[in-house]
Every structure is written in structure tokens, then in C-alpha cells.
Design a protein around this motif. Structure first.
Motif, PDB file in Angstrom:
ATOM      1  N   ASP A   1      19.449  80.260  54.357  1.00 20.99           N
ATOM      2  CA  ASP A   1      20.119  80.704  53.364  1.00 20.99           C
ATOM      3  C   ASP A   1      21.636  79.621  52.686  1.00 20.99           C
ATOM      4  O   ASP A   1      22.399  80.341  53.068  1.00 20.99           O
ATOM      5  N   GLU A   2      20.556  78.844  51.540  1.00 22.39           N
ATOM      6  CA  GLU A   2      22.326  77.902  50.865  1.00 22.39           C
ATOM      7  C   GLU A   2      23.034  78.492  50.738  1.00 22.39           C
ATOM      8  O   GLU A   2      24.292  78.277  50.903  1.00 22.39           O
ATOM      9  N   LYS A   3      22.752  79.126  49.896  1.00 24.02           N
ATOM     10  CA  LYS A   3      24.387  80.030  49.285  1.00 24.02           C
ATOM     11  C   LYS A   3      25.507  80.640  49.941  1.00 24.02           C
ATOM     12  O   LYS A   3      26.714  80.652  50.076  1.00 24.02           O
ATOM     13  N   ARG A   4      24.979  81.476  51.021  1.00 17.30           N
ATOM     14  CA  ARG A   4      25.759  81.918  52.022  1.00 17.30           C
ATOM     15  C   ARG A   4      25.755  80.959  53.857  1.00 17.30           C
ATOM     16  O   ARG A   4      26.708  81.041  54.583  1.00 17.30           O
ATOM     17  N   GLY A   5      25.475  80.119  53.808  1.00 19.35           N
ATOM     18  CA  GLY A   5      25.102  78.621  54.735  1.00 19.35           C
ATOM     19  C   GLY A   5      24.826  79.217  56.203  1.00 19.35           C
ATOM     20  O   GLY A   5      25.743  79.718  56.730  1.00 19.35           O
ATOM     21  N   ARG A   6      24.006  79.968  55.921  1.00 22.75           N
ATOM     22  CA  ARG A   6      23.655  80.697  57.391  1.00 22.75           C
ATOM     23  C   ARG A   6      21.939  80.935  57.179  1.00 22.75           C
ATOM     24  O   ARG A   6      21.490  80.532  56.327  1.00 22.75           O
ATOM     25  N   LEU A   7      21.695  80.962  58.581  1.00 28.98           N
ATOM     26  CA  LEU A   7      19.717  80.722  58.989  1.00 28.98           C
ATOM     27  C   LEU A   7      19.589  81.371  59.632  1.00 28.98           C
ATOM     28  O   LEU A   7      20.095  83.056  60.103  1.00 28.98           O
ATOM     29  N   LEU A   8      18.194  82.984  58.962  1.00 30.12           N
ATOM     30  CA  LEU A   8      18.422  83.948  59.075  1.00 30.12           C
ATOM     31  C   LEU A   8      16.461  83.791  60.021  1.00 30.12           C
ATOM     32  O   LEU A   8      15.709  82.844  59.418  1.00 30.12           O
ATOM     33  N   LEU A   9      16.104  84.223  61.010  1.00 27.40           N
ATOM     34  CA  LEU A   9      15.321  84.701  61.588  1.00 27.40           C
ATOM     35  C   LEU A   9      14.368  85.967  62.270  1.00 27.40           C
ATOM     36  O   LEU A   9      14.961  86.459  62.484  1.00 27.40           O
ATOM     37  N   PHE A  10      13.526  86.215  61.812  1.00 31.63           N
ATOM     38  CA  PHE A  10      12.552  87.059  60.850  1.00 31.63           C
ATOM     39  C   PHE A  10      11.885  87.345  62.026  1.00 31.63           C
ATOM     40  O   PHE A  10      10.653  86.638  62.095  1.00 31.63           O
ATOM     41  N   GLY A  11      10.926  88.838  62.649  1.00 32.86           N
ATOM     42  CA  GLY A  11      10.331  88.620  63.349  1.00 32.86           C
ATOM     43  C   GLY A  11       9.310  88.391  64.417  1.00 32.86           C
ATOM     44  O   GLY A  11      10.105  86.997  65.182  1.00 32.86           O
ATOM     45  N   GLY A  12       7.919  88.782  64.377  1.00 29.25           N
ATOM     46  CA  GLY A  12       7.123  87.447  65.616  1.00 29.25           C
ATOM     47  C   GLY A  12       6.597  88.352  66.016  1.00 29.25           C
ATOM     48  O   GLY A  12       6.936  90.209  66.305  1.00 29.25           O
ATOM     49  N   TYR A  13       6.320  87.907  67.575  1.00 28.29           N
ATOM     50  CA  TYR A  13       5.986  88.268  68.323  1.00 28.29           C
ATOM     51  C   TYR A  13       6.724  88.036  69.418  1.00 28.29           C
ATOM     52  O   TYR A  13       7.357  86.965  70.322  1.00 28.29           O
ATOM     53  N   ALA A  14       7.186  89.258  70.654  1.00 35.65           N
ATOM     54  CA  ALA A  14       7.369  89.730  71.770  1.00 35.65           C
ATOM     55  C   ALA A  14       6.534  89.321  73.488  1.00 35.65           C
ATOM     56  O   ALA A  14       5.882  90.968  73.167  1.00 35.65           O
ATOM     57  N   GLU A  15       6.915  89.705  74.140  1.00 36.71           N
ATOM     58  CA  GLU A  15       5.989  89.407  75.657  1.00 36.71           C
ATOM     59  C   GLU A  15       6.597  91.081  75.878  1.00 36.71           C
ATOM     60  O   GLU A  15       7.504  91.617  76.514  1.00 36.71           O
ATOM     61  N   GLY A  16       5.167  91.429  76.379  1.00 39.29           N
ATOM     62  CA  GLY A  16       6.081  93.287  76.528  1.00 39.29           C
ATOM     63  C   GLY A  16       5.352  93.073  77.876  1.00 39.29           C
ATOM     64  O   GLY A  16       5.058  92.375  78.333  1.00 39.29           O
ATOM     65  N   ALA A  17       4.905  95.074  78.464  1.00 42.57           N
ATOM     66  CA  ALA A  17       4.823  95.337  79.670  1.00 42.57           C
ATOM     67  C   ALA A  17       3.260  94.709  79.156  1.00 42.57           C
ATOM     68  O   ALA A  17       2.479  94.601  78.757  1.00 42.57           O
ATOM     69  N   GLY A  18       2.829  93.623  81.338  1.00 46.12           N
ATOM     70  CA  GLY A  18       1.903  93.176  81.469  1.00 46.12           C
ATOM     71  C   GLY A  18       1.287  92.475  80.408  1.00 46.12           C
ATOM     72  O   GLY A  18      -0.156  91.637  80.469  1.00 46.12           O
ATOM     73  N   GLY A  19       2.080  91.847  80.111  1.00 45.68           N
ATOM     74  CA  GLY A  19       2.373  90.319  79.300  1.00 45.68           C
ATOM     75  C   GLY A  19       1.756  90.415  78.359  1.00 45.68           C
ATOM     76  O   GLY A  19       1.189  89.906  77.049  1.00 45.68           O
ATOM     77  N   ALA A  20       1.444  91.609  77.096  1.00 50.89           N
ATOM     78  CA  ALA A  20       1.031  91.886  76.308  1.00 50.89           C
ATOM     79  C   ALA A  20       2.098  91.374  74.984  1.00 50.89           C
ATOM     80  O   ALA A  20       3.411  91.093  74.751  1.00 50.89           O
ATOM     81  N   ARG A  21       1.755  90.905  73.993  1.00 55.96           N
ATOM     82  CA  ARG A  21       1.729  90.881  72.608  1.00 55.96           C
ATOM     83  C   ARG A  21       2.862  91.954  71.564  1.00 55.96           C
ATOM     84  O   ARG A  21       1.593  92.563  70.976  1.00 55.96           O
ATOM     85  N   ASP A  22       4.058  92.408  71.793  1.00 54.46           N
ATOM     86  CA  ASP A  22       4.608  93.163  70.714  1.00 54.46           C
ATOM     87  C   ASP A  22       4.740  92.326  69.839  1.00 54.46           C
ATOM     88  O   ASP A  22       5.924  91.892  69.684  1.00 54.46           O
ATOM     89  N   VAL A  23       4.669  93.070  68.509  1.00 53.81           N
ATOM     90  CA  VAL A  23       5.232  92.912  67.757  1.00 53.81           C
ATOM     91  C   VAL A  23       6.656  93.368  67.036  1.00 53.81           C
ATOM     92  O   VAL A  23       7.710  93.958  67.312  1.00 53.81           O
ATOM     93  N   VAL A  24       7.738  92.474  66.855  1.00 51.46           N
ATOM     94  CA  VAL A  24       8.863  92.740  66.818  1.00 51.46           C
ATOM     95  C   VAL A  24       9.692  92.654  65.082  1.00 51.46           C
ATOM     96  O   VAL A  24       9.049  91.579  64.229  1.00 51.46           O
ATOM     97  N   ASN A  25      10.129  93.166  64.847  1.00 48.64           N
ATOM     98  CA  ASN A  25      10.024  93.596  63.160  1.00 48.64           C
ATOM     99  C   ASN A  25      12.261  93.839  62.809  1.00 48.64           C
ATOM    100  O   ASN A  25      12.122  94.474  63.251  1.00 48.64           O
ATOM    101  N   ASP A  26      12.207  92.482  63.526  1.00 46.67           N
ATOM    102  CA  ASP A  26      13.966  92.972  64.022  1.00 46.67           C
ATOM    103  C   ASP A  26      13.731  91.085  62.306  1.00 46.67           C
ATOM    104  O   ASP A  26      13.519  89.814  62.475  1.00 46.67           O
ATOM    105  N   LEU A  27      15.662  91.024  62.033  1.00 43.72           N
ATOM    106  CA  LEU A  27      16.313  89.992  61.354  1.00 43.72           C
ATOM    107  C   LEU A  27      17.617  89.830  62.340  1.00 43.72           C
ATOM    108  O   LEU A  27      18.512  90.428  62.436  1.00 43.72           O
ATOM    109  N   TRP A  28      17.463  88.292  62.860  1.00 45.73           N
ATOM    110  CA  TRP A  28      18.825  88.059  63.796  1.00 45.73           C
ATOM    111  C   TRP A  28      19.382  86.856  62.246  1.00 45.73           C
ATOM    112  O   TRP A  28      18.569  85.553  61.345  1.00 45.73           O
TER     113      TRP A  28
END
Length: 79
Positions: free
Chosen positions: A39-66
Motif C-alpha cells: 500500500d504505497e499511499k500508507r507505506g505498509r505491506l498487506l498479507l492476506f489468506g492462504g493455507y495453514a497446516e491443520g490437524a493431521g497435516g490437513a491444509r486449512d484455508v485462512v481468511n485473515d489480513l495482516w
């Protein structure tokens, strides 16, 4: 696809081939498939979503914004 955790952020200057390490904490558990944008206007980096490792190695969808701003990561809270 390997899961990764951001432990080092490097900013690249547009005017020159300048690599600058930026200290900060890891934003979240390791993930893959996330999308990042600057975000050039505010001078910050945004990171959204993806997959995280869940129980038993399953890939869980994450729906978060950092947000990486002022040298630190924070999770954006929904309005």
C-alpha cells in the motif's frame, strides 16, 4: 506446496538496487498460497489468506489480513 513463515522482510528501493532488511515479528503461523500487496499511499505491506497446516497435516484455508507497518505485524480486525 511448502508452508512458510515470514521471519525476514526485505524492502527494495525503486530508484536503485537497494535491499534493506526490516526487523519484525512473524505475522502468523506458517502458511502457503498467501497474497501480498504494498500500500504505497500508507507505506505498509498487506498479507492476506492462504493455507495453514491443520490437524493431521490437513491444509486449512485462512481468511485473515495482516499488516506490516512501522516495523511490526498486526492482524487487522474486521469492522
Amino acid at each position: 506446496m511448502a508452508l512458510v513463515q515470514i521471519t525476514l522482510l526485505i524492502l527494495v528501493g525503486r530508484a536503485a538496487s537497494l535491499w534493506i532488511p526490516v526487523a519484525g515479528t512473524a505475522p502468523s503461523p506458517p502458511r502457503s498460497g498467501a497474497v501480498a500487496a504494498y500500500d504505497e499511499k500508507r507505506g505498509r505491506l498487506l498479507l492476506f489468506g492462504g493455507y495453514a497446516e491443520g490437524a493431521g497435516g490437513a491444509r486449512d484455508v485462512v481468511n485473515d489480513l495482516w499488516i506490516f507497518e512501522d516495523g511490526a505485524w498486526r492482524c487487522a480486525q474486521p469492522a
